[in-house]
Enzyme design. Sequence first.
Site, mmCIF file in Angstrom:
data_model
loop_
_atom_site.group_PDB
_atom_site.id
_atom_site.type_symbol
_atom_site.label_atom_id
_atom_site.label_comp_id
_atom_site.label_asym_id
_atom_site.label_seq_id
_atom_site.Cartn_x
_atom_site.Cartn_y
_atom_site.Cartn_z
ATOM 1 N N ARG A 1 75.985 5.270 -31.782
ATOM 2 C CA ARG A 1 74.591 5.061 -32.194
ATOM 3 C C ARG A 1 73.849 4.160 -31.212
ATOM 4 O O ARG A 1 74.266 3.033 -30.942
ATOM 5 C CB ARG A 1 74.545 4.446 -33.595
ATOM 6 C CG ARG A 1 73.126 4.357 -34.141
ATOM 7 C CD ARG A 1 73.116 3.861 -35.588
ATOM 8 N NE ARG A 1 71.758 3.906 -36.126
ATOM 9 C CZ ARG A 1 70.839 2.980 -35.904
ATOM 10 N NH1 ARG A 1 71.122 1.916 -35.170
ATOM 11 N NH2 ARG A 1 69.627 3.101 -36.412
ATOM 12 N N HIS B 1 69.501 3.971 -29.739
ATOM 13 C CA HIS B 1 68.203 4.644 -29.788
ATOM 14 C C HIS B 1 67.917 5.441 -28.514
ATOM 15 O O HIS B 1 67.223 6.449 -28.549
ATOM 16 C CB HIS B 1 67.075 3.637 -30.032
ATOM 17 C CG HIS B 1 67.020 3.154 -31.453
ATOM 18 N ND1 HIS B 1 68.121 2.611 -32.088
ATOM 19 C CD2 HIS B 1 66.022 3.133 -32.358
ATOM 20 C CE1 HIS B 1 67.788 2.283 -33.326
ATOM 21 N NE2 HIS B 1 66.518 2.591 -33.518
ATOM 22 N N ARG C 1 60.050 29.291 -30.176
ATOM 23 C CA ARG C 1 59.557 27.999 -30.683
ATOM 24 C C ARG C 1 60.681 26.959 -30.674
ATOM 25 O O ARG C 1 60.436 25.777 -30.418
ATOM 26 C CB ARG C 1 58.970 28.158 -32.080
ATOM 27 C CG ARG C 1 58.292 26.888 -32.571
ATOM 28 C CD ARG C 1 57.547 27.095 -33.873
ATOM 29 N NE ARG C 1 58.445 27.455 -34.959
ATOM 30 C CZ ARG C 1 58.045 27.819 -36.184
ATOM 31 N NH1 ARG C 1 56.755 27.884 -36.467
ATOM 32 N NH2 ARG C 1 58.908 28.128 -37.108
ATOM 33 N N GLU D 1 48.169 21.054 -43.267
ATOM 34 C CA GLU D 1 49.086 22.122 -43.667
ATOM 35 C C GLU D 1 49.838 21.705 -44.927
ATOM 36 O O GLU D 1 49.671 20.585 -45.411
ATOM 37 C CB GLU D 1 50.070 22.441 -42.534
ATOM 38 C CG GLU D 1 50.955 21.263 -42.159
ATOM 39 C CD GLU D 1 51.950 21.569 -41.047
ATOM 40 O OE1 GLU D 1 52.280 22.737 -40.818
ATOM 41 O OE2 GLU D 1 52.415 20.606 -40.409
ATOM 42 N N LEU E 1 52.399 22.510 -37.645
ATOM 43 C CA LEU E 1 53.373 23.418 -37.043
ATOM 44 C C LEU E 1 52.671 24.766 -36.906
ATOM 45 O O LEU E 1 52.082 25.262 -37.876
ATOM 46 C CB LEU E 1 54.607 23.561 -37.948
ATOM 47 C CG LEU E 1 55.678 24.465 -37.343
ATOM 48 C CD1 LEU E 1 56.436 23.736 -36.248
ATOM 49 C CD2 LEU E 1 56.641 24.971 -38.404
HETATM 50 N N1 PDD Z 1 59.052 25.649 -42.937
HETATM 51 N N2 PDD Z 1 54.423 24.065 -41.674
HETATM 52 C C1 PDD Z 1 55.540 23.372 -41.953
HETATM 53 C C2 PDD Z 1 55.468 21.891 -42.051
HETATM 54 C C3 PDD Z 1 56.761 24.052 -42.134
HETATM 55 O O1 PDD Z 1 57.880 23.369 -42.391
HETATM 56 C C4 PDD Z 1 56.781 25.474 -42.039
HETATM 57 C C5 PDD Z 1 58.043 26.255 -42.204
HETATM 58 C C6 PDD Z 1 55.574 26.147 -41.776
HETATM 59 C C7 PDD Z 1 55.514 27.639 -41.639
HETATM 60 O O2 PDD Z 1 56.126 28.062 -40.448
HETATM 61 P P1 PDD Z 1 56.767 29.507 -40.305
HETATM 62 O O3 PDD Z 1 55.720 30.470 -40.666
HETATM 63 O O4 PDD Z 1 57.159 29.583 -38.883
HETATM 64 O O5 PDD Z 1 57.929 29.535 -41.260
HETATM 65 C C8 PDD Z 1 54.423 25.392 -41.574
HETATM 66 C C9 PDD Z 1 60.366 26.209 -43.021
HETATM 67 C C10 PDD Z 1 60.401 27.563 -43.614
HETATM 68 C C11 PDD Z 1 61.287 25.220 -43.727
HETATM 69 O O6 PDD Z 1 61.267 24.065 -43.305
HETATM 70 O O7 PDD Z 1 62.027 25.589 -44.639
#
Ligand code: PDD
Length: 288
Positions: free
Chosen positions: A99, A101, A51, A178, A202
Amino acid sequence: MEKVIFDGQLINRSEASVDIEDRGYQFGDGVYEVIRVYNGKMFTSKEHLQRLFESGKKIGMDIPYGLDEIKAMLEDLIQANNLTLGTVYLQVTRGVAPRNHMFPSSDVKPMFVAYTREVARPEENMMNGVKTISVEDIRWLLCDIKSLNLLGNLLAKQKAADAGCFEAIQHRNGTVTEGSLSNVSIVVDGVVKTHPANHLILNGISRQVMLKTCEKAGIPFAEKPYTLDELKNADEVFLTGTTVEVMPIIEVDGQRIGNGKPGEITKKLQELFKAEIEEQCGQLFIQQ
Ligand code: PDD
């Protein structure tokens, strides 16, 4: 002495310092991963690193090492810090450049850093469930990228914390997307439902592990959008994520989910998830 990986090198943490013109620091121009470590072994490291490469590709940034090379670096780091239970955080930014963009020229090398942290399993919350609030999802439309730009997520999480809740469940016009750091699923009439893996969420590795365990155990599931109303009236609601594993939700906006206790399917999924961890990382013991 705590070690970190800084620009690909294993060094003492006290010797690592970020340039104020690192593009991650100035723009959030980079991508990251958080990988769980159990018994000194990384869980689903390959999926997380794949990923990372996908996120890099989506923002037009090269990851400066190969997947196996990064895995070996992280293993060395875990060993150097004697980490048994915790997380490894890694990020790649588009490097150090004046810096601007526009992306810097291709001779600017992306910056890879990583560190470890001791983190217990959230056993109490996993057993009792957590309270949540719902918030409008105000983030951009490329939420599939694990970008360093987390302001939208931080604002959501802080709202939850201010309300005395563990997590904020985000929705776009009433469609649940989410959490701020986790994916959200519901159970209705024995069927697990979770938002499809598109640009609005995500695609959590834990979400994917959870769906795989559903498939293996014959628990029906659907990757389909659902509304906040459906969530509030669901039999069960739970989070998945690297730091939360499978975590029951017992309340949303002050409204009880089901009978206000972790649901049976959620508990089953917790067990199946634990079995997946144990298959890769060895037996897990309840902490004293
Ligand atoms: N976060 N959605 C979001 C927005 C996230 O930031 C995460 C994970 C997940 C879950 O993804 P996974 O199962 O691959 O950990 C879903 C991590 C742990 C963090 O930012 O600390």
